[in-house]
Design a protein around this motif. Structure first.
Motif, short mmCIF file in Angstrom:
data_model
loop_
_atom_site.label_atom_id
_atom_site.label_comp_id
_atom_site.label_asym_id
_atom_site.label_seq_id
_atom_site.Cartn_x
_atom_site.Cartn_y
_atom_site.Cartn_z
N VAL A 20 -4.11 4.90 -6.05
CA VAL A 20 -5.21 5.63 -6.72
C VAL A 20 -6.35 5.78 -5.71
O VAL A 20 -6.32 5.15 -4.64
CB VAL A 20 -5.78 4.88 -7.95
N GLU A 21 -7.34 6.57 -6.07
CA GLU A 21 -8.49 6.66 -5.16
C GLU A 21 -9.37 5.41 -5.25
O GLU A 21 -9.83 4.90 -4.24
CB GLU A 21 -9.28 7.94 -5.47
N VAL A 22 -9.58 4.90 -6.48
CA VAL A 22 -10.49 3.75 -6.63
C VAL A 22 -9.88 2.69 -7.54
O VAL A 22 -9.43 3.00 -8.65
CB VAL A 22 -11.85 4.18 -7.27
N VAL A 23 -9.88 1.44 -7.09
CA VAL A 23 -9.57 0.30 -7.96
C VAL A 23 -10.87 -0.45 -8.22
O VAL A 23 -11.61 -0.75 -7.28
CB VAL A 23 -8.54 -0.66 -7.32
N LEU A 53 -8.75 -3.21 -13.16
CA LEU A 53 -7.85 -4.35 -13.36
C LEU A 53 -8.67 -5.53 -13.86
O LEU A 53 -9.65 -5.94 -13.21
CB LEU A 53 -7.15 -4.72 -12.04
N GLU A 54 -8.29 -6.08 -15.00
CA GLU A 54 -9.06 -7.18 -15.61
C GLU A 54 -8.12 -8.34 -15.89
O GLU A 54 -7.10 -8.18 -16.55
CB GLU A 54 -9.73 -6.69 -16.90
N ALA A 55 -8.50 -9.52 -15.41
CA ALA A 55 -7.64 -10.70 -15.57
C ALA A 55 -7.56 -11.15 -17.03
O ALA A 55 -6.51 -11.60 -17.50
CB ALA A 55 -8.19 -11.85 -14.71
N ALA A 56 -8.64 -11.01 -17.77
CA ALA A 56 -8.69 -11.51 -19.16
C ALA A 56 -7.98 -10.53 -20.11
O ALA A 56 -7.78 -9.37 -19.77
CB ALA A 56 -10.15 -11.70 -19.58
N PRO A 57 -7.69 -11.00 -21.32
CA PRO A 57 -7.04 -10.10 -22.28
C PRO A 57 -8.02 -9.22 -23.06
O PRO A 57 -7.68 -8.67 -24.08
CB PRO A 57 -6.33 -11.08 -23.23
N ARG A 58 -9.27 -9.11 -22.59
CA ARG A 58 -10.28 -8.27 -23.25
C ARG A 58 -11.28 -7.81 -22.20
O ARG A 58 -11.36 -8.40 -21.11
CB ARG A 58 -11.01 -9.05 -24.36
N VAL A 59 -12.05 -6.78 -22.55
CA VAL A 59 -13.10 -6.32 -21.64
C VAL A 59 -14.42 -7.05 -21.97
O VAL A 59 -14.52 -7.74 -22.97
CB VAL A 59 -13.32 -4.79 -21.76
N HIS A 257 -6.97 0.23 1.11
CA HIS A 257 -6.88 -1.20 0.79
C HIS A 257 -5.66 -1.43 -0.08
O HIS A 257 -5.29 -0.59 -0.88
CB HIS A 257 -8.13 -1.65 0.00
N ARG A 258 -5.04 -2.62 0.08
CA ARG A 258 -3.93 -2.99 -0.79
C ARG A 258 -4.43 -4.07 -1.74
O ARG A 258 -4.94 -5.12 -1.30
CB ARG A 258 -2.75 -3.50 0.05
N VAL A 259 -4.26 -3.81 -3.04
CA VAL A 259 -4.74 -4.72 -4.08
C VAL A 259 -3.51 -5.36 -4.71
O VAL A 259 -2.74 -4.69 -5.40
CB VAL A 259 -5.56 -3.95 -5.15
N ALA A 260 -3.32 -6.67 -4.44
CA ALA A 260 -2.08 -7.33 -4.87
C ALA A 260 -2.27 -8.07 -6.18
O ALA A 260 -3.21 -8.86 -6.34
CB ALA A 260 -1.63 -8.30 -3.78
N THR A 261 -1.36 -7.82 -7.13
CA THR A 261 -1.35 -8.53 -8.42
C THR A 261 0.09 -8.96 -8.69
O THR A 261 1.02 -8.47 -8.04
CB THR A 261 -1.80 -7.62 -9.59
N THR A 265 1.50 -3.97 -6.49
CA THR A 265 0.42 -3.76 -5.52
C THR A 265 -0.03 -2.30 -5.60
O THR A 265 0.79 -1.39 -5.72
CB THR A 265 0.92 -4.09 -4.10
N ILE A 266 -1.35 -2.11 -5.55
CA ILE A 266 -1.90 -0.75 -5.61
C ILE A 266 -2.62 -0.47 -4.29
O ILE A 266 -3.36 -1.32 -3.78
CB ILE A 266 -2.93 -0.59 -6.76
N THR A 267 -2.41 0.73 -3.77
CA THR A 267 -3.14 1.15 -2.57
C THR A 267 -4.29 2.05 -3.02
O THR A 267 -4.10 2.91 -3.89
CB THR A 267 -2.20 1.94 -1.63
N ALA A 268 -5.48 1.81 -2.46
CA ALA A 268 -6.66 2.58 -2.90
C ALA A 268 -7.56 2.90 -1.72
O ALA A 268 -7.65 2.11 -0.77
CB ALA A 268 -7.45 1.78 -3.93
N ARG A 269 -8.23 4.06 -1.79
CA ARG A 269 -9.20 4.41 -0.72
C ARG A 269 -10.48 3.59 -0.86
O ARG A 269 -11.17 3.35 0.13
CB ARG A 269 -9.55 5.90 -0.82
#
Ligand SMILES: Cc1cc2nc3c(=O)[nH]c(=O)nc-3n(C[C@H](O)[C@H](O)[C@H](O)COP(=O)(O)OP(=O)(O)OC[C@H]3O[C@@H](n4cnc5c(N)ncnc54)[C@H](O)[C@@H]3O)c2cc1C
Length: 479
Positions: A20-23, A53-59, A257-261, A265-269
């Motif tokens: 995506v463009e932004v994470v 991307l949110e670690a918790a089960p709610r915002v 950037h590579r965002v690893a979960t 993994t997501i690549t983002a500008r």
């Protein structure tokens, strides 16, 4: 009245995009404000692709509400001040159906309760008592005048004027202003200790003066359905939020950037780290801004006279007695005024019958009381931090028999409030270079206002990085 929203649905972390463009990492108010602004598009309406991307089960991050057997227990006693300019820009305050707290505090002293308030915002039941107590103890006339001059000065001045003089600990500012007696010790210090999680006066004058400005200009309130509604409202405007996805690693590459979960993994500008301060320091290499803990006890008791439990607070209550405790909430509890311990015997910061202001917070015939202490109860297990010990103190503070009060929920929040030490820079950099950005209350101020502003600033920096023109700042009331 709007229907209570309850807990947001938990979504599965399915279908993470590979690129995506932004994470945005973190769906606290900073991350949500950032993603919302990006998703609304640049000055021409062009939208970058964004995933949160949110670690918790709610915002909502630190702002939230837990539903417990029909009680709405916010995650620690927390309020929204509708005078916050950024909240007025990005939130639909009307849809939140804000329930204001009364503009009065009840201070338990050795010689009985003292009621202090802003006569314009004091509930009619408390007004005679506020006017009577204005002339009685808790600081002499000189200290009261000095306080009024200081607080009104904070309210009248623009934020830039409060920020420009050199910063220092707020205790020093009060001493210089001539606020250095009983009013300060019995009222101001206990009152601010719930907002700052400290009692030593070490927080930045700039931050405290901004807070006082908001308190004088707006009435702290809670949404009808609980503080969770704030994050939910922002999240409803962002299509791509993945809950339950914790980012494990960030790897910088050339131009991406590579965002690893664990889910992929997501690549983002561009990556915006909008986490708590400790995680932000880990991901960005920036200095960690410290935080302070708070604990909130949620109690309930019956209110036999109806949902408000009003027992006609007429200001005639005796000193620290249980006289007038017919409703089980003491003489002033049912007014919804914040109760403080003017004697500062324990870590107790404040206590409030929240259901008196926000009816939906408790089932019919019940009251919900929020009591906050500084620190973590379990980390410092003493009589004063134990549930029975807190309830005994509450008997003194409310002048009520609290033996039948029942604990509904206990919230211990280790990283509750971000420390605002002087000299405070309320516009810390959000663009760390190379497509890495950071947002969060630690970039601005430790508040809902600060988190929202940091999200906007980070979004505008991302637009610039992507070669897009940021849209104009939203007008107040546009959200
Ligand atoms: C008890 C309490 C009372 C408060 N009272 C008030 C008040 O009355 N008024 C006021 O204005 N402010 C109050 N505050 C302060 C206010 O809540 C915060 O300043 C603000 O909410 C911070 O928002 P944030 O987005 O910067 O951070 P957070 O809310 O901490 O959000 C960070 C988010 O990042 C997520 N995250 C962390 N690590 C990862 C990872 N590795 N991967 C994915 N996600 C991750 C977290 O789960 C969280 O959702 C209070 C705070 C507390 C705790």
């Amino acid at each position: 009245m709007p229907a209570p929203t309850g807990q947001p649905a938990v979504t599965e972390p399915l279908d993470l995009p590979s690129s995506v463009e932004v994470v945005v990492i973190g769906a606290g108010l900073a991350g949500l404000a950032c993603a919302r602004r990006l998703h609304r598009g640049d000055a021409d309406g062009t939208r970058p692709s964004v995933v949160v991307l949110e670690a918790a089960p709610r915002v909502g991050g630190r702002i939230g509400t837990e539903l417990v057997d029909g009680y709405r227990c916010d995650r620690g006693f927390q309020v929204l001040n509708p005078a916050y300019p950024e909240a007025r820009r990005v939130l639909d305050l009307q849809a939140l159906a804000l329930q204001p707290l009364p503009g009065a505090v009840v201070v338990a002293t050795e010689s009985g309760p003292r009621v202090l308030g802003d006569p314009r915002r004091t509930p009619p039941a408390l007004l005679p008592r506020v006017l009577r107590d204005a002339a009685r103890s808790l600081g002499g006339p000189a200290e009261k005048l000095a306080f009024a001059r200081w607080a009104l000065g904070c309210a009248r001045r623009r934020p830039a004027e409060l920020l420009s003089p050199a910063d220092q600990p707020w205790s020093q500012t009060l001493t210089e202003a001539g606020v250095d007696g009983e009013l300060r010790r019995a009222v101001l210090e206990p009152f601010l200790s719930g907002t700052l999680a400290e009692m030593d006066g070490s927080t930045s004058r700039r931050f405290v003066e901004l807070l006082i400005r908001s308190f004088v200009r707006g009435r702290p309130s809670v949404p009808w359905s609980g503080m969770q509604a704030i994050g939910d409202q922002l999240a409803a405007q962002i299509p791509a939020i993945r809950l339950g996805v914790e980012v494990q690693r960030l790897e910088a590459g050339s131009g991406a950037h590579r965002v690893a979960t664990a889910a992929g993994t997501i690549t983002a500008r561009a990556v915006v780290v909008a986490t708590d301060p400790a995680t932000a320091a880990r991901f960005t290499g920036q200095d960690e801004v410290p935080t302070r803990p708070l604990t909130t006890f949620w109690h309930t008791t019956d209110v036999p006279d109806g949902p408000d439990g009003k027992d006609g607070a007429d200001g005639t209550g005796g000193a620290g007695s249980t006289e007038g405790a017919g409703s089980g909430l003491g003489r002033f509890g049912a007014t919804g005024a914040i109760h403080l311990d003017g004697e500062r015997r324990t870590p107790l910061a404040n206590s409030v019958v929240l259901s008196a202001s926000a009816r939906a917070y408790a089932p019919y015939g019940k009251a919900l009381i929020a009591t906050t202490i500084r620190g973590l109860a379990s980390a410092d297990p003493t009589e004063a931090t134990s549930e029975p010990g807190v309830r005994r103190e509450l008997a003194r503070i409310y002048g009520a028999d609290t033996t039948a009060w029942e604990l509904v929920r206990l919230h211990e929040i280790p990283r509750a409030l971000t420390v605002m030490a002087p000299p405070l820079d309320v516009r810390r950099p959000v663009d760390l270079g190379g497509g890495l950005f950071v947002a969060g209350d630690h970039r601005d101020t430790a508040s809902i206002q600060g988190a929202l502003v940091s999200g906007r600033r980070a979004a505008d920096a991302v637009f610039a990085h992507l070669g897009m023109t940021a849209p104009r700042r939203e007008r107040i009331g546009e959200g």
